[in-house]
Write a protein that holds these residues in place. Structure first.
Motif, PDB file in Angstrom:
ATOM      1  N   SER A  79      53.087  41.509  35.217  1.00  0.00           N
ATOM      2  CA  SER A  79      52.687  42.860  35.579  1.00  0.00           C
ATOM      3  C   SER A  79      53.967  43.891  35.496  1.00  0.00           C
ATOM      4  CB  SER A  79      52.361  43.090  37.115  1.00  0.00           C
ATOM      5  OG  SER A  79      53.204  42.679  38.050  1.00  0.00           O
ATOM      6  N   ARG A  80      55.099  43.273  35.078  1.00  0.00           N
ATOM      7  CA  ARG A  80      56.239  44.260  35.246  1.00  0.00           C
ATOM      8  C   ARG A  80      56.376  44.919  33.805  1.00  0.00           C
ATOM      9  NH1 ARG A  80      61.045  39.650  36.755  1.00  0.00           N
ATOM     10  NH2 ARG A  80      59.960  39.238  38.599  1.00  0.00           N
ATOM     11  N   THR A  81      55.469  44.318  32.743  1.00  0.00           N
ATOM     12  CA  THR A  81      55.325  44.908  31.375  1.00  0.00           C
ATOM     13  C   THR A  81      54.119  45.360  31.389  1.00  0.00           C
ATOM     14  OG1 THR A  81      55.143  42.826  30.687  1.00  0.00           O
ATOM     15  CG2 THR A  81      57.244  43.766  30.292  1.00  0.00           C
ATOM     16  N   ASP A  82      53.027  44.815  32.173  1.00  0.00           N
ATOM     17  CA  ASP A  82      51.691  45.096  31.751  1.00  0.00           C
ATOM     18  C   ASP A  82      51.097  45.095  32.987  1.00  0.00           C
ATOM     19  OD1 ASP A  82      48.999  45.456  31.232  1.00  0.00           O
ATOM     20  OD2 ASP A  82      48.519  43.413  30.147  1.00  0.00           O
ATOM     21  N   PRO A  83      50.690  46.463  33.771  1.00  0.00           N
ATOM     22  CA  PRO A  83      50.225  46.474  35.172  1.00  0.00           C
ATOM     23  C   PRO A  83      48.841  46.055  35.191  1.00  0.00           C
ATOM     24  CG  PRO A  83      51.174  48.761  34.188  1.00  0.00           C
ATOM     25  CD  PRO A  83      51.054  47.652  32.929  1.00  0.00           C
ATOM     26  N   LYS A  84      48.289  45.814  34.187  1.00  0.00           N
ATOM     27  CA  LYS A  84      46.888  45.299  33.843  1.00  0.00           C
ATOM     28  C   LYS A  84      46.681  43.880  34.089  1.00  0.00           C
ATOM     29  CE  LYS A  84      44.401  49.464  32.546  1.00  0.00           C
ATOM     30  NZ  LYS A  84      43.655  50.012  31.723  1.00  0.00           N
ATOM     31  N   ALA A  85      47.898  43.209  33.758  1.00  0.00           N
ATOM     32  CA  ALA A  85      47.883  41.692  33.620  1.00  0.00           C
ATOM     33  C   ALA A  85      47.053  40.879  34.627  1.00  0.00           C
ATOM     34  CB  ALA A  85      49.313  41.258  33.416  1.00  0.00           C
ATOM     35  N   TYR A  86      46.192  40.003  34.091  1.00  0.00           N
ATOM     36  CA  TYR A  86      45.340  39.180  34.856  1.00  0.00           C
ATOM     37  C   TYR A  86      44.424  40.223  36.141  1.00  0.00           C
ATOM     38  CZ  TYR A  86      48.659  35.622  33.303  1.00  0.00           C
ATOM     39  OH  TYR A  86      49.501  34.807  32.666  1.00  0.00           O
ATOM     40  N   ARG A  87      44.213  41.184  35.809  1.00  0.00           N
ATOM     41  CA  ARG A  87      43.397  42.015  36.755  1.00  0.00           C
ATOM     42  C   ARG A  87      42.037  41.439  36.633  1.00  0.00           C
ATOM     43  NH1 ARG A  87      43.870  48.559  36.331  1.00  0.00           N
ATOM     44  NH2 ARG A  87      45.619  48.304  37.315  1.00  0.00           N
ATOM     45  N   GLY A  88      41.456  41.313  37.868  1.00  0.00           N
ATOM     46  CA  GLY A  88      40.018  40.750  38.072  1.00  0.00           C
ATOM     47  C   GLY A  88      39.818  39.322  38.212  1.00  0.00           C
ATOM     48  N   TRP A  89      41.149  38.537  37.601  1.00  0.00           N
ATOM     49  CA  TRP A  89      41.207  36.949  37.573  1.00  0.00           C
ATOM     50  C   TRP A  89      40.973  36.399  38.889  1.00  0.00           C
ATOM     51  CZ3 TRP A  89      43.831  33.979  33.214  1.00  0.00           C
ATOM     52  CH2 TRP A  89      43.811  34.569  32.215  1.00  0.00           C
ATOM     53  N   HIS A  90      41.325  37.024  40.127  1.00  0.00           N
ATOM     54  CA  HIS A  90      41.354  36.408  41.332  1.00  0.00           C
ATOM     55  C   HIS A  90      40.383  36.652  42.224  1.00  0.00           C
ATOM     56  CE1 HIS A  90      45.857  35.297  41.068  1.00  0.00           C
ATOM     57  NE2 HIS A  90      45.797  35.885  39.786  1.00  0.00           N
ATOM     58  N   GLY A  91      39.248  37.447  41.731  1.00  0.00           N
ATOM     59  CA  GLY A  91      38.260  37.600  42.861  1.00  0.00           C
ATOM     60  C   GLY A  91      36.942  38.034  41.676  1.00  0.00           C
ATOM     61  N   ARG A  92      35.942  38.592  42.500  1.00  0.00           N
ATOM     62  CA  ARG A  92      34.913  38.905  41.848  1.00  0.00           C
ATOM     63  C   ARG A  92      34.217  40.074  42.782  1.00  0.00           C
ATOM     64  NH1 ARG A  92      30.462  35.378  38.341  1.00  0.00           N
ATOM     65  NH2 ARG A  92      29.466  37.318  37.572  1.00  0.00           N
ATOM     66  N   SER A  93      33.830  41.168  42.278  1.00  0.00           N
ATOM     67  CA  SER A  93      33.562  42.158  43.152  1.00  0.00           C
ATOM     68  C   SER A  93      31.992  42.174  43.429  1.00  0.00           C
ATOM     69  CB  SER A  93      33.729  43.638  42.575  1.00  0.00           C
ATOM     70  OG  SER A  93      35.348  43.894  42.340  1.00  0.00           O
ATOM     71  N   ASN A  94      31.362  41.353  44.051  1.00  0.00           N
ATOM     72  CA  ASN A  94      30.150  41.017  44.485  1.00  0.00           C
ATOM     73  C   ASN A  94      29.941  42.162  45.594  1.00  0.00           C
ATOM     74  OD1 ASN A  94      29.726  38.938  42.743  1.00  0.00           O
ATOM     75  ND2 ASN A  94      31.281  37.766  44.263  1.00  0.00           N
ATOM     76  N   ARG A  95      28.594  42.840  45.600  1.00  0.00           N
ATOM     77  CA  ARG A  95      28.539  43.989  46.792  1.00  0.00           C
ATOM     78  C   ARG A  95      27.819  42.858  47.681  1.00  0.00           C
ATOM     79  NH1 ARG A  95      30.158  49.093  46.000  1.00  0.00           N
ATOM     80  NH2 ARG A  95      31.150  48.971  44.061  1.00  0.00           N
ATOM     81  N   VAL A  96      28.493  43.127  49.053  1.00  0.00           N
ATOM     82  CA  VAL A  96      28.048  42.545  50.193  1.00  0.00           C
ATOM     83  C   VAL A  96      26.579  42.524  50.445  1.00  0.00           C
ATOM     84  CG1 VAL A  96      30.250  42.095  51.230  1.00  0.00           C
ATOM     85  CG2 VAL A  96      29.084  44.076  51.920  1.00  0.00           C
ATOM     86  N   CYS A  97      25.920  43.803  50.001  1.00  0.00           N
ATOM     87  CA  CYS A  97      24.552  44.060  50.550  1.00  0.00           C
ATOM     88  C   CYS A  97      23.626  44.052  49.329  1.00  0.00           C
ATOM     89  CB  CYS A  97      24.506  45.503  51.229  1.00  0.00           C
ATOM     90  SG  CYS A  97      25.276  45.481  52.740  1.00  0.00           S
ATOM     91  N   ALA A  98      23.991  43.295  48.391  1.00  0.00           N
ATOM     92  CA  ALA A  98      23.296  43.270  47.102  1.00  0.00           C
ATOM     93  C   ALA A  98      23.194  41.879  46.674  1.00  0.00           C
ATOM     94  CB  ALA A  98      23.618  43.870  46.024  1.00  0.00           C
ATOM     95  N   ASP A  99      22.063  41.278  45.802  1.00  0.00           N
ATOM     96  CA  ASP A  99      21.964  39.802  45.456  1.00  0.00           C
ATOM     97  C   ASP A  99      22.665  39.671  44.157  1.00  0.00           C
ATOM     98  OD1 ASP A  99      20.868  38.313  47.628  1.00  0.00           O
ATOM     99  OD2 ASP A  99      18.963  39.020  47.269  1.00  0.00           O
ATOM    100  N   THR A 100      23.024  40.773  43.358  1.00  0.00           N
ATOM    101  CA  THR A 100      23.449  40.380  42.003  1.00  0.00           C
ATOM    102  C   THR A 100      24.828  40.217  41.865  1.00  0.00           C
ATOM    103  OG1 THR A 100      23.893  43.050  42.257  1.00  0.00           O
ATOM    104  CG2 THR A 100      21.873  42.355  41.200  1.00  0.00           C
ATOM    105  N   LEU A 101      25.365  39.553  41.045  1.00  0.00           N
ATOM    106  CA  LEU A 101      26.747  39.287  40.968  1.00  0.00           C
ATOM    107  C   LEU A 101      27.669  40.454  40.252  1.00  0.00           C
ATOM    108  CD1 LEU A 101      26.339  35.583  39.571  1.00  0.00           C
ATOM    109  CD2 LEU A 101      27.233  36.089  41.759  1.00  0.00           C
ATOM    110  N   GLY A 102      28.980  40.456  40.904  1.00  0.00           N
ATOM    111  CA  GLY A 102      29.912  41.379  40.362  1.00  0.00           C
ATOM    112  C   GLY A 102      30.026  40.951  38.833  1.00  0.00           C
ATOM    113  N   LYS A 103      30.670  42.129  38.139  1.00  0.00           N
ATOM    114  CA  LYS A 103      30.923  41.825  36.756  1.00  0.00           C
ATOM    115  C   LYS A 103      32.001  40.799  36.529  1.00  0.00           C
ATOM    116  CE  LYS A 103      30.232  46.402  34.675  1.00  0.00           C
ATOM    117  NZ  LYS A 103      30.870  47.697  35.088  1.00  0.00           N
TER     118      LYS A 103
END
Ligand SMILES: [Zn+2]
Length: 274
Positions: A79-103
């Motif tokens: 991230s020192r050279t690319d602030p977006k490095a590995y962004r999104g790799w460590h989680g998944r934005s599933n909505r807590v009140c929905a049944d659909t999976l996050g992107k």
């Protein structure tokens, strides 16, 4: 009660300086290692024999606990050279009140990365370095997946500003940040799980996705619902106050999630490294 709250606040205050999630990841690694089969134990030793650190130097690390935060370490360097490095790799934005999976773009999110790295780890035709890194990704991501806010968010998102009653935190405190660090460290300080993996059945390939959905529900019931004024899909006024009752309530939640992660990690590794 007053004394418990006071002790809790002291613990929280003193733990604020730890790198995020390091203690939680190490606890997951240690519990998993204690529950490995002899065969998996031996293979883990071989896979970590020539382990490299974030700078690709010999790390000398030989245990799952000691390599459990490597994925965060390489992200920090990248991230020192690319602030977006590995962004999104460590989680998944599933909505807590929905049944659909996050992107999950190109399979680069927590549950899908565990599944793809599991394929690399169990394939003995793969180069040793690839299997070493697959092992380290799995150890880290099984931990991340069980942290409630890595698997479920509401309208405010994990970046919602919070005020941790009785605890001084430098800079902005966020809901995600305090569950990763202050609340987790307070719950784990001086605590060590002695949970034992019982008889288990074979894990399906999509088991990580099922674990993630269970964790999303933990986020709903244990992280969000206890917040006063919480309503599905509605934003809460920020900063959200996390009072001492909320902080105390988080202790068994953190411990439960660490135990689930550690035992499931052991089960997965025992299956992948027979
Ligand atoms: Zn992580």
């Amino acid at each position: 009660m007053r004394r418990i709250v006071f002790v809790m606040c002291c613990v929280l205050a003193s733990s604020a300086c730890f790198a995020w999630g390091g203690r939680g990841h190490a606890a997951v690694g240690a519990l998993a290692q204690a529950n490995l089969s002899p065969a998996a134990q031996a293979q883990v030793q071989t896979l970590l024999r020539d382990d490299l650190d974030r700078y690709e130097q010999a790390s000398g690390r030989r245990s799952l606990a000691s390599v459990a935060s490597w994925a965060d370490e390489i992200r920090e360097v990248a991230s020192r050279t690319d602030p977006k490095a590995y962004r999104g790799w460590h989680g998944r934005s599933n909505r807590v009140c929905a049944d659909t999976l996050g992107k999950c773009r190109e399979g680069l999110c927590v549950d899908q990365l565990i599944i793809s790295n599991a394929r690399i780890l169990k394939d003995v035709q793969q180069p040793m370095r690839a299997r070493n890194e697959a092992l380290k990704w799995i150890v880290h991501l099984v931990g991340d997946l069980h942290m409630p806010l890595h698997s479920g968010i509401n309208s405010n998102g994990g970046g919602a500003k919070v005020f941790l009653e009785g605890v001084e935190i430098k800079g902005d405190a966020t809901l995600h940040g305090v569950w990763d660090s202050e609340l987790a460290n307070a719950a784990l300080k001086g605590w060590k799980s002695s949970a034992v993996l019982g008889a288990v059945s074979l894990l399906a390939d999509d088991a990580p996705t099922q674990w993630m959905l269970e964790t999303r529900d933990v986020a709903l019931h244990e992280v969000y619902e206890p917040l006063s004024g919480f309503a599905c899909k509605e934003k809460l006024a920020e900063p959200i106050v996390l009072d001492s009752a909320y902080q105390l309530r988080s202790v068994p939640v953190v411990r439960q999630q660490i135990e689930r992660a550690g035992l499931r990690l052991a089960q997965l590794l025992n299956q992948l490294l027979p």
